[in-house]
Design an enzyme around this catalytic site. Structure first.
Site, PDB file in Angstrom:
ATOM      1  N   THR A   1       0.785  -1.209   0.355  1.00 39.66           N
ATOM      2  CA  THR A   1      -0.569   0.676   0.325  1.00 39.66           C
ATOM      3  C   THR A   1       0.788   1.812  -0.216  1.00 39.66           C
ATOM      4  OG1 THR A   1      -2.083  -1.134   1.102  1.00 39.66           O
ATOM      5  CG2 THR A   1      -1.843   1.226   1.343  1.00 39.66           C
TER       6      THR A   1
ATOM      7  N   LYS B 197      -6.726   4.960   5.132  1.00 37.50           N
ATOM      8  CA  LYS B 197      -5.551   4.814   5.706  1.00 37.50           C
ATOM      9  C   LYS B 197      -4.809   5.909   6.049  1.00 37.50           C
ATOM     10  CE  LYS B 197      -5.290   0.169   4.005  1.00 37.50           C
ATOM     11  NZ  LYS B 197      -4.308  -0.900   3.196  1.00 37.50           N
ATOM     12  N   ASP B 198      -4.237   6.008   7.103  1.00 33.34           N
ATOM     13  CA  ASP B 198      -3.959   6.838   7.159  1.00 33.34           C
ATOM     14  C   ASP B 198      -2.222   7.199   6.314  1.00 33.34           C
ATOM     15  OD1 ASP B 198      -1.705   5.216   8.581  1.00 33.34           O
ATOM     16  OD2 ASP B 198      -1.540   5.997  10.183  1.00 33.34           O
ATOM     17  N   ARG B 199      -1.370   5.696   6.043  1.00 28.17           N
ATOM     18  CA  ARG B 199      -0.358   6.073   4.713  1.00 28.17           C
ATOM     19  C   ARG B 199      -1.198   6.149   3.488  1.00 28.17           C
ATOM     20  NH1 ARG B 199      -1.153   0.838   6.726  1.00 28.17           N
ATOM     21  NH2 ARG B 199      -1.776  -1.068   5.570  1.00 28.17           N
TER      22      ARG B 199
ATOM     23  N   ASP C 154      -9.293  -3.363  -0.287  1.00 30.43           N
ATOM     24  CA  ASP C 154      -8.098  -3.460   0.567  1.00 30.43           C
ATOM     25  C   ASP C 154      -8.170  -5.047   1.393  1.00 30.43           C
ATOM     26  OD1 ASP C 154      -5.166  -4.150   0.246  1.00 30.43           O
ATOM     27  OD2 ASP C 154      -5.520  -3.545   2.107  1.00 30.43           O
TER      28      ASP C 154
ATOM     29  N   HIS D 205      -8.075  -8.894   1.780  1.00 29.50           N
ATOM     30  CA  HIS D 205      -8.261  -9.640   3.219  1.00 29.50           C
ATOM     31  C   HIS D 205      -8.447 -10.351   3.685  1.00 29.50           C
ATOM     32  CE1 HIS D 205      -3.507  -7.816   2.427  1.00 29.50           C
ATOM     33  NE2 HIS D 205      -3.820  -6.483   2.629  1.00 29.50           N
TER      34      HIS D 205
ATOM     35  N   ASP E 209      -3.465   1.032  -5.815  1.00 33.79           N
ATOM     36  CA  ASP E 209      -1.637   0.852  -5.137  1.00 33.79           C
ATOM     37  C   ASP E 209      -0.982   0.321  -5.553  1.00 33.79           C
ATOM     38  OD1 ASP E 209      -3.805   0.082  -3.207  1.00 33.79           O
ATOM     39  OD2 ASP E 209      -2.719   0.696  -1.742  1.00 33.79           O
TER      40      ASP E 209
ATOM     41  N   HIS F 266      -1.014  -9.549  -1.133  1.00 34.83           N
ATOM     42  CA  HIS F 266      -0.476  -9.130  -2.770  1.00 34.83           C
ATOM     43  C   HIS F 266       1.074  -8.372  -2.085  1.00 34.83           C
ATOM     44  CE1 HIS F 266      -1.170  -4.707   0.086  1.00 34.83           C
ATOM     45  NE2 HIS F 266      -2.222  -5.576  -0.198  1.00 34.83           N
TER      46      HIS F 266
HETATM   47 ZN   LIG Z   1      -3.236  -1.269  -0.381  1.00 34.15          ZN
END
Ligand SMILES: [Zn+2]
Length: 557
Positions: free
Chosen positions: A81, A171-173, A300, A304, A345, A491
């Site tokens: 990610t 997500k923060d990232r 995502d 998962h 991503d 992934h």
């Molecule tokens: Zn991702």
């Protein structure tokens, strides 16, 4: 007053007074859009796009009527990610961006916790990323400081300081890697609501938005209907003795905030907040172009938790299509002139247990013994090394492996050579590359689909951060040894199912074309830069401008 219901029968997230907001702004004289919206759908592979394309009737159908690049590439090996989001708005490969993985090891860091999360600032004393599992996650400070290059929104602000660069994501990232170090506003989900970065500017309406969301999540949620085209996928795949995936319809008990992320409602909430940002901050209504980065994370989490081939992903993509459609409708009602790019991503791969039933008999889970700890013990035995301390460190079975800094130079070299030898002999390992060899290589050029494995590894390699060696697993080896609730498929590989993602550009009035030849996600920033009039010095992007005009005009001129 029109009330937009993002999730039917659920909650009215936004009340938009269309008349008050539909400001009459004519198009920029140079033809520049007033608002650039970059959407990343986390784990939305080219495979999913092609599998479901004919079923789209909403926002994804609209985007597929613009400039369509079905074979976009996150070209690098570390298809996670953080590296993936780092390519989209910077136009450079993750190795150059400094974002080599979601997590890496820094044995030189002062704190006890040597695992570095890509979107934390480990220089802040007393902070720790903790473990990769959310349950034991430490107290870190979210930051984009590891990102070594500017994002498109940041570059734009050097040209027109009044332009706004905003980000919102699950997500923060995702938000940080697309927004960069200096976003005007940035939000992501954390546990019970959306929050901003330390010292970040708040949206005045956010407190009420979070409160409404909390009320909604306190209530139970009925199972979603199964669309007709999802019926064939509605089949249980047993995992162990008491677990199964394939038939979940996103029902939630009371106070189900914890499992809300792995459901289409999550993206609905992110899009509702994005629409709120456009409305309240009047994005796209001023003289200069604004940028809004949106990270949709539900796909995502669904991938998962349930894999990519079940009824869960089918319902999720159907809802995503619907929610994106409503989001664009809201922007239209507000009268905004916007250009959208949508990509991902990274791609994804289904769980081995279902793949084995569906024409991929070699799909398997990784050997639980393939990890830094166990290999390290074997290396110590082979070299007759004594002492309790580990000699090898890694955050996962694949990717970056690090040799202990506590050893002398000669022993380090021997440990590295022996570890590489042992891991190369493992039947599930495709290749192991020495970091020193990768550091000596230039960034790969040429057709991305033809890059060698070593070139793929090079594209996500940074000499100061990457491992002493890099491990790539064989095709269809899922790097989760034992399926767990919420984590059955993943992934992160250098294989096509994880590298290929769609890239879709759309703007009102744009002519449709489809280009099946491979392009790259690092081409997105140079493409947008030209359209919004940004002059970026030669060599600062790894990608190239894509002509998305579709006719005799060239949007790259
Ligand atoms: Zn991702």
């Amino acid at each position: 007053m029109r009330v937009i219901k993002y999730v039917t029968g659920f909650i009215a997230f936004i009340a938009i007074s269309a008349a008050a907001n539909a400001e009459n702004h004519s198009e920029d004289k140079a033809g520049r859009p007033k608002l650039v919206i970059a959407v990343s759908v986390d784990q939305f592979s080219s495979d999913l796009f092609s599998e479901y394309r004919s079923t789209f009737t909403g926002g994804l159908k609209r985007l597929a009527s613009g400039a369509v690049f079905p074979s976009g590439y996150q070209g690098h090996a570390a298809t996670e990610t953080c590296p993936g989001h780092a390519t989209i708005m910077t136009g450079v490969h993750p190795g150059r961006a400094g974002i080599i993985a979601n997590n890496w090891i820094d044995l030189g860091v002062k704190r006890d916790d040597k695992t570095i999360y890509c979107a934390e600032d480990e220089r802040i004393e007393g902070t720790s990323f903790g473990s990769i599992t959310a349950a034991t996650q430490g107290d870190y400070v979210a930051s984009a400081w590891h990102l070594l290059v500017p994002t498109l929104g940041e570059r734009l602000k050097t040209l027109s300081p009044d332009s706004r660069n905003m980000a919102v994501a699950g997500k923060d990232r995702s938000a940080l890697m697309m927004g960069g170090n200096t976003p005007d506003m940035i939000f992501w989900w954390r546990g019970e609501g959306f929050e901003t970065k330390q010292g970040g500017l708040m949206l005045p309406a956010l407190a009420k938005f979070n409160a409404d969301l909390k009320t909604m999540l306190a209530r139970p949620r009925a199972p979603m209907a199964v669309p007709a085209h999802c019926e064939a996928r509605n089949r249980a795949i047993p995992l162990g003795t008491e677990n199964a995936v394939g038939t979940y319809r996103f029902q939630r008990p009371e106070n189900g905030a914890r499992i809300f992320r792995a459901s289409p409602d999550f993206d609905a909430a992110i899009l509702a907040l994005a629409a709120k940002m456009v409305q309240d901050e009047r994005l796209g209504t001023f003289e200069f172009t604004d940028v809004l980065n949106i990270g949709l994370s539900a796909t995502d989490y669904v991938g998962h938790a349930f894999g990519t081939g079940g009824v869960e992903m089918c319902i999720n993509l159907s809802e995503l299509d619907k929610n994106l459609g409503q989001f664009f409708d809201v922007l239209d009602e507000m009268g905004r002139d916007y250009l959208v790019v949508l990509t991902a991503d990274h791609g994804g791969h289904d769980l081995p247990e279902r793949l084995q039933q569906q024409g991929a008999p070699k799909a398997q889970r990784v050997d639980a013994k393939l990890n830094a700890k166990d290999i390290g013990v074997q290396v110590k035995q082979a070299l007759s090394l004594t002492g309790e301390d580990p000699v090898l460190y890694a955050d996962s079975p694949f990717g970056d492996y690090y040799v202990s800094l506590a050893l002398d130079a000669d022993t380090r070299a021997r440990v590295k050579a022996e570890a590489i030898k042992q891991i190369r002999n493992h039947p599930q390992v495709h290749a192991v590359f020495d970091g020193a060899d990768l550091a000596a290589m230039p960034m790969p050029q040429g057709p991305v689909q033809e890059w060698t494995m070593k070139e793929r590894a090079r594209a996500s390699f940074h000499p100061d951060r990457s491992g002493d060696f890099i491990v790539l697993l064989k095709k269809s080896v899922t790097p989760i040894a034992t399926a767990m609730r919420g984590y059955v498929a993943t992934h992160g590989s250098p294989w096509e199912y994880d590298r290929r993602v769609p890239i879709l550009f759309w703007r009102n009035g744009m002519s449709h074309f489809e280009q099946p030849l491979a392009v790259q996600t690092v081409d997105i920033a140079p493409t947008l830069a030209t359209i919004i009039g940004l002059d970026v010095p030669q060599g600062e992007f790894d990608g190239r401008c894509l002509d998305i005009d579709g006719g005799v005009e060239d949007s790259c001129q």
